[in-house]
Design a protein around this motif. Structure first.
Motif, PDB file in Angstrom:
ATOM      1  N   HIS A   5       8.602  -4.069   7.944  1.00 37.08           N
ATOM      2  CA  HIS A   5       8.203  -3.069   6.759  1.00 37.08           C
ATOM      3  C   HIS A   5       8.928  -3.266   5.639  1.00 37.08           C
ATOM      4  O   HIS A   5       8.704  -3.165   4.688  1.00 37.08           O
ATOM      5  CB  HIS A   5       8.364  -1.848   7.471  1.00 37.08           C
ATOM      6  CG  HIS A   5       7.536  -1.221   8.645  1.00 37.08           C
ATOM      7  ND1 HIS A   5       6.055  -1.600   8.556  1.00 37.08           N
ATOM      8  CD2 HIS A   5       7.794  -0.858   9.574  1.00 37.08           C
ATOM      9  CE1 HIS A   5       5.585  -1.102   9.510  1.00 37.08           C
ATOM     10  NE2 HIS A   5       6.620  -0.805  10.534  1.00 37.08           N
ATOM     11  N   LYS A   6      10.223  -3.799   6.088  1.00 39.30           N
ATOM     12  CA  LYS A   6      11.387  -4.078   4.865  1.00 39.30           C
ATOM     13  C   LYS A   6      10.705  -4.904   4.044  1.00 39.30           C
ATOM     14  O   LYS A   6      11.023  -5.032   2.507  1.00 39.30           O
ATOM     15  CB  LYS A   6      12.879  -4.306   5.291  1.00 39.30           C
ATOM     16  CG  LYS A   6      13.492  -3.255   5.807  1.00 39.30           C
ATOM     17  CD  LYS A   6      14.757  -3.406   6.272  1.00 39.30           C
ATOM     18  CE  LYS A   6      16.030  -3.746   5.336  1.00 39.30           C
ATOM     19  NZ  LYS A   6      17.402  -4.061   6.095  1.00 39.30           N
ATOM     20  N   VAL A   7      10.174  -6.178   4.387  1.00 40.05           N
ATOM     21  CA  VAL A   7       9.603  -7.137   3.640  1.00 40.05           C
ATOM     22  C   VAL A   7       8.605  -6.612   2.466  1.00 40.05           C
ATOM     23  O   VAL A   7       8.958  -6.899   1.397  1.00 40.05           O
ATOM     24  CB  VAL A   7       9.023  -8.339   4.425  1.00 40.05           C
ATOM     25  CG1 VAL A   7       8.288  -9.385   3.515  1.00 40.05           C
ATOM     26  CG2 VAL A   7      10.358  -9.012   5.133  1.00 40.05           C
ATOM     27  N   ARG A   8       7.953  -5.937   2.919  1.00 41.85           N
ATOM     28  CA  ARG A   8       6.734  -4.992   2.217  1.00 41.85           C
ATOM     29  C   ARG A   8       7.496  -4.252   1.026  1.00 41.85           C
ATOM     30  O   ARG A   8       7.075  -4.439   0.045  1.00 41.85           O
ATOM     31  CB  ARG A   8       5.863  -4.356   2.847  1.00 41.85           C
ATOM     32  CG  ARG A   8       4.899  -5.181   3.784  1.00 41.85           C
ATOM     33  CD  ARG A   8       4.082  -4.519   4.866  1.00 41.85           C
ATOM     34  NE  ARG A   8       3.422  -5.626   5.718  1.00 41.85           N
ATOM     35  CZ  ARG A   8       2.300  -6.195   5.559  1.00 41.85           C
ATOM     36  NH1 ARG A   8       1.541  -6.088   4.552  1.00 41.85           N
ATOM     37  NH2 ARG A   8       2.027  -6.887   6.480  1.00 41.85           N
ATOM     38  N   SER A   9       8.457  -3.383   1.511  1.00 36.82           N
ATOM     39  CA  SER A   9       9.089  -2.592   0.516  1.00 36.82           C
ATOM     40  C   SER A   9       9.844  -3.486  -0.572  1.00 36.82           C
ATOM     41  O   SER A   9       9.866  -3.204  -1.783  1.00 36.82           O
ATOM     42  CB  SER A   9       9.793  -1.472   1.111  1.00 36.82           C
ATOM     43  OG  SER A   9      10.651  -1.952   1.965  1.00 36.82           O
ATOM     44  N   VAL A  25      -2.869 -10.843   0.872  1.00 41.21           N
ATOM     45  CA  VAL A  25      -3.787  -9.926   0.698  1.00 41.21           C
ATOM     46  C   VAL A  25      -3.141  -8.539   0.575  1.00 41.21           C
ATOM     47  O   VAL A  25      -3.533  -7.784  -0.516  1.00 41.21           O
ATOM     48  CB  VAL A  25      -4.829 -10.000   1.759  1.00 41.21           C
ATOM     49  CG1 VAL A  25      -6.140  -8.975   1.663  1.00 41.21           C
ATOM     50  CG2 VAL A  25      -5.498 -11.229   1.865  1.00 41.21           C
ATOM     51  N   ASP A  26      -2.356  -8.305   1.335  1.00 45.41           N
ATOM     52  CA  ASP A  26      -1.801  -6.849   1.324  1.00 45.41           C
ATOM     53  C   ASP A  26      -0.670  -6.763   0.106  1.00 45.41           C
ATOM     54  O   ASP A  26      -0.663  -5.545  -0.231  1.00 45.41           O
ATOM     55  CB  ASP A  26      -0.923  -6.751   2.463  1.00 45.41           C
ATOM     56  CG  ASP A  26      -1.790  -6.839   3.666  1.00 45.41           C
ATOM     57  OD1 ASP A  26      -3.143  -6.713   3.503  1.00 45.41           O
ATOM     58  OD2 ASP A  26      -1.367  -6.807   4.855  1.00 45.41           O
ATOM     59  N   LEU A  27      -0.360  -7.973  -0.359  1.00 47.28           N
ATOM     60  CA  LEU A  27       0.745  -7.762  -1.574  1.00 47.28           C
ATOM     61  C   LEU A  27       0.254  -8.576  -2.899  1.00 47.28           C
ATOM     62  O   LEU A  27       0.606  -9.646  -2.895  1.00 47.28           O
ATOM     63  CB  LEU A  27       2.332  -8.142  -1.007  1.00 47.28           C
ATOM     64  CG  LEU A  27       2.666  -7.425   0.053  1.00 47.28           C
ATOM     65  CD1 LEU A  27       3.805  -8.295   0.593  1.00 47.28           C
ATOM     66  CD2 LEU A  27       3.206  -6.029  -0.420  1.00 47.28           C
ATOM     67  N   PRO A  28      -0.585  -7.912  -3.648  1.00 43.76           N
ATOM     68  CA  PRO A  28      -1.122  -8.693  -4.678  1.00 43.76           C
ATOM     69  C   PRO A  28       0.056  -9.379  -5.922  1.00 43.76           C
ATOM     70  O   PRO A  28      -0.512 -10.470  -6.441  1.00 43.76           O
ATOM     71  CB  PRO A  28      -1.845  -7.619  -5.530  1.00 43.76           C
ATOM     72  CG  PRO A  28      -2.075  -6.434  -4.697  1.00 43.76           C
ATOM     73  CD  PRO A  28      -0.857  -6.738  -3.424  1.00 43.76           C
ATOM     74  N   ILE A  29       1.079  -8.703  -5.783  1.00 47.04           N
ATOM     75  CA  ILE A  29       2.274  -9.559  -6.793  1.00 47.04           C
ATOM     76  C   ILE A  29       2.691 -10.801  -5.974  1.00 47.04           C
ATOM     77  O   ILE A  29       3.455 -11.408  -6.782  1.00 47.04           O
ATOM     78  CB  ILE A  29       3.308  -8.258  -7.138  1.00 47.04           C
ATOM     79  CG1 ILE A  29       4.154  -7.928  -5.953  1.00 47.04           C
ATOM     80  CG2 ILE A  29       2.653  -7.217  -8.068  1.00 47.04           C
ATOM     81  CD1 ILE A  29       5.174  -7.339  -6.402  1.00 47.04           C
ATOM     82  N   LEU A  30       2.466 -10.931  -4.663  1.00 44.47           N
ATOM     83  CA  LEU A  30       3.214 -12.234  -4.253  1.00 44.47           C
ATOM     84  C   LEU A  30       2.446 -13.362  -4.400  1.00 44.47           C
ATOM     85  O   LEU A  30       1.200 -13.430  -4.544  1.00 44.47           O
ATOM     86  CB  LEU A  30       2.927 -11.732  -2.601  1.00 44.47           C
ATOM     87  CG  LEU A  30       3.888 -12.668  -1.579  1.00 44.47           C
ATOM     88  CD1 LEU A  30       5.396 -12.302  -1.897  1.00 44.47           C
ATOM     89  CD2 LEU A  30       3.545 -12.271  -0.347  1.00 44.47           C
ATOM     90  N   ASP A  31       3.356 -14.530  -4.907  1.00 50.24           N
ATOM     91  CA  ASP A  31       2.712 -15.816  -5.415  1.00 50.24           C
ATOM     92  C   ASP A  31       2.528 -16.784  -4.196  1.00 50.24           C
ATOM     93  O   ASP A  31       1.521 -17.564  -4.209  1.00 50.24           O
ATOM     94  CB  ASP A  31       3.654 -16.400  -6.302  1.00 50.24           C
ATOM     95  CG  ASP A  31       3.488 -15.644  -7.716  1.00 50.24           C
ATOM     96  OD1 ASP A  31       2.603 -15.414  -8.509  1.00 50.24           O
ATOM     97  OD2 ASP A  31       4.469 -14.769  -7.741  1.00 50.24           O
TER      98      ASP A  31
END
Ligand code: SF4
Length: 423
Positions: A43-47, A80-86
């Motif tokens: 969860h921490k990675v996503r936040s 897919v879950d994190l659109p700002i991720l490259d």
């Protein structure tokens, strides 16, 4: 292992002329190296990625990547879950990082690289920018044990070992750069087997102790079922170089739970192994990992874990509540333990160990230990290092002691830190 992987990423990116900056606002590339051994860090990675949303809006050229075990586990789903991720890169893709960064930067296309390279030989010369006094050296990776609670076989893949010859040469080069201590790393170091000649972990230790100039050798983590007398004897024979500290993960003190965990030993086996180590290695110091609230763990079974602390004098324990991990057998077990019960058991276990640790620390009072000095803090003129028992030691000293092994007499002993004076 993640600290070591991060060092490797720094060294690889330096080859592309990247330099570390101290504020995310100044970065053109941000990489989050992730761990998935428990649920919270996922969860921490996503936040953590979410924290950089505004930076990315203000600076579209900023690239953000996630590496490590969460990347290995989630793969393209993270994109897919994190659109700002490259980009996303798994545990076997670390060495592809320069290529991935170059491609993503040049094309502005997002990328996921998370394939295991099972069939390839494991060749990984240590890459570290400023190795300092002490550094990590990978000797093997992955795990074939499939403990039912553990995600590692799914995030680090099958076991593969580096060749003994390559490890010896690697460590020799590190000593030329000033390294005094190496920590041999692997998920299961004592199942190490050199692909060249089948030499095992005991032989590797022996060769490193006799054929390299390294002053101190330590390792993590061994598996209790693979810790044999030969290895203990090598540790004793070469104790001038090999630390007498052994981290021996028990996970539970109850045989039925150990069986359900697929650990490959009973409570009695574990206790016998710990005693064998104490008997064969003079001054052996033990620490362990323990899990509370594994599915189906009854109060009596938990009490067996509590009483393991009376059987084996662990100077340190790393205790955690069981956390269900994806793909693992234990996560599918129907008899999960309520969080409140796990928390209460963990508190009891930690409280019991805390009291024991205070008592055990007293044995170091007025004792002189050999300390490898790792740091000098000029604000207070003190040196910091570790003794051969892996005790953290703090004493008044000078900068020129960094990298030396010095005798320090302990004047104040606490469970986490010993204070002393150089004698
Ligand atoms: S031996 Fe260690 S790394 Fe391997 S599955 Fe068990 S807990 Fe995980």
């Amino acid at each position: 292992m993640n600290v070591n992987d991060t060092e490797r990423m720094y060294a690889l990116l330096e080859m592309l002329n990247y330099e570390p900056v101290s504020r995310p606002e100044d970065a053109s590339l941000i990489i989050i190296n992730s761990c998935s051994v428990r649920e919270k860090p996922v969860h921490k990675v996503r936040s953590e990625v979410g924290k950089y949303r505004v930076l990315k809006q203000n600076n579209p050229r900023l690239k953000i990547g996630v590496g490590g075990c969460v990347a290995q586990q989630e793969k393209g789903k993270l994109l897919v879950d994190l659109p700002i991720l490259d980009f996303v890169f798994g545990t076997d893709s670390i060495d592809k990082l320069p290529q991935i960064v170059q491609e993503v930067t040049a094309t502005n296309r997002r990328a996921a690289s998370a394939q295991f390279t099972h069939g390839e030989p494991y060749q990984i010369e240590t890459l570290v920018k400023n190795p300092g006094v002490s550094t990590f050296v990978n000797i093997m990776k992955g795990c074939d044990n499939f403990c039912t609670f553990c995600v590692v076989p799914f995030t680090r893949g099958r076991e593969r070992s580096r060749s003994l010859r390559e490890i010896v040469a690697d460590i020799e080069k590190l000593t030329v750069r000033g390294v005094k201590e190496v920590t041999l790393l692997g998920q299961n170091v004592n199942s190490y087997r050199s692909p060249d000649d089948g030499a095992g972990f005991a032989e590797l230790l022996k060769r490193l102790a006799t054929e390299t100039d390294v002053k101190r050798i330590r390792f993590t983590s061994p598996h209790p079922k693979d810790f044999d007398e030969e290895l203990a004897e090598v540790m004793q024979t070469y104790r001038q170089k090999i630390m007498e500290y052994i981290h021996l993960p028990a996970q539970s003190g109850n045989t039925e739970i150990l069986e359900n965990m697929n650990r490959g030993y009973t409570r009695e086996d574990y206790i016998a192994k710990a005693r064998m180590l104490q008997q064969k290695i003079s001054g052996a110091v033990l620490s362990t990992d323990l899990i509370v609230g594994f599915p189906g763990e009854t109060e009596d079974q938990f009490e067996d874990t509590m009483s393991l602390l009376d059987e084996v004098p662990f100077e340190n324990i790393y205790a955690f509540k069981y956390s269900p991990r994806p793909n693992t057998k234990a996560a599918k077990m129907s008899n999960q333990i309520p969080e409140i019960v796990k928390s209460e058991r963990l508190s009891r276990l930690l409280a019991k160990h805390r009291a024991q640790a205070f008592e055990m620390a007293k044995k170091y009072q007025n004792v002189t230990l050999n300390v490898l000095v790792e740091e000098f803090h000029d604000d207070e003129n003190f040196c910091f290092g570790h003794s051969t028992q892996n005790k953290s030691v703090h004493f008044d000293g000078t900068r020129d002691l960094v990298g030396c092994t010095v005798p320090v007499k302990v004047t104040e002993a606490t469970p986490l830190l010993l204070y002393g004076e150089c004698v």
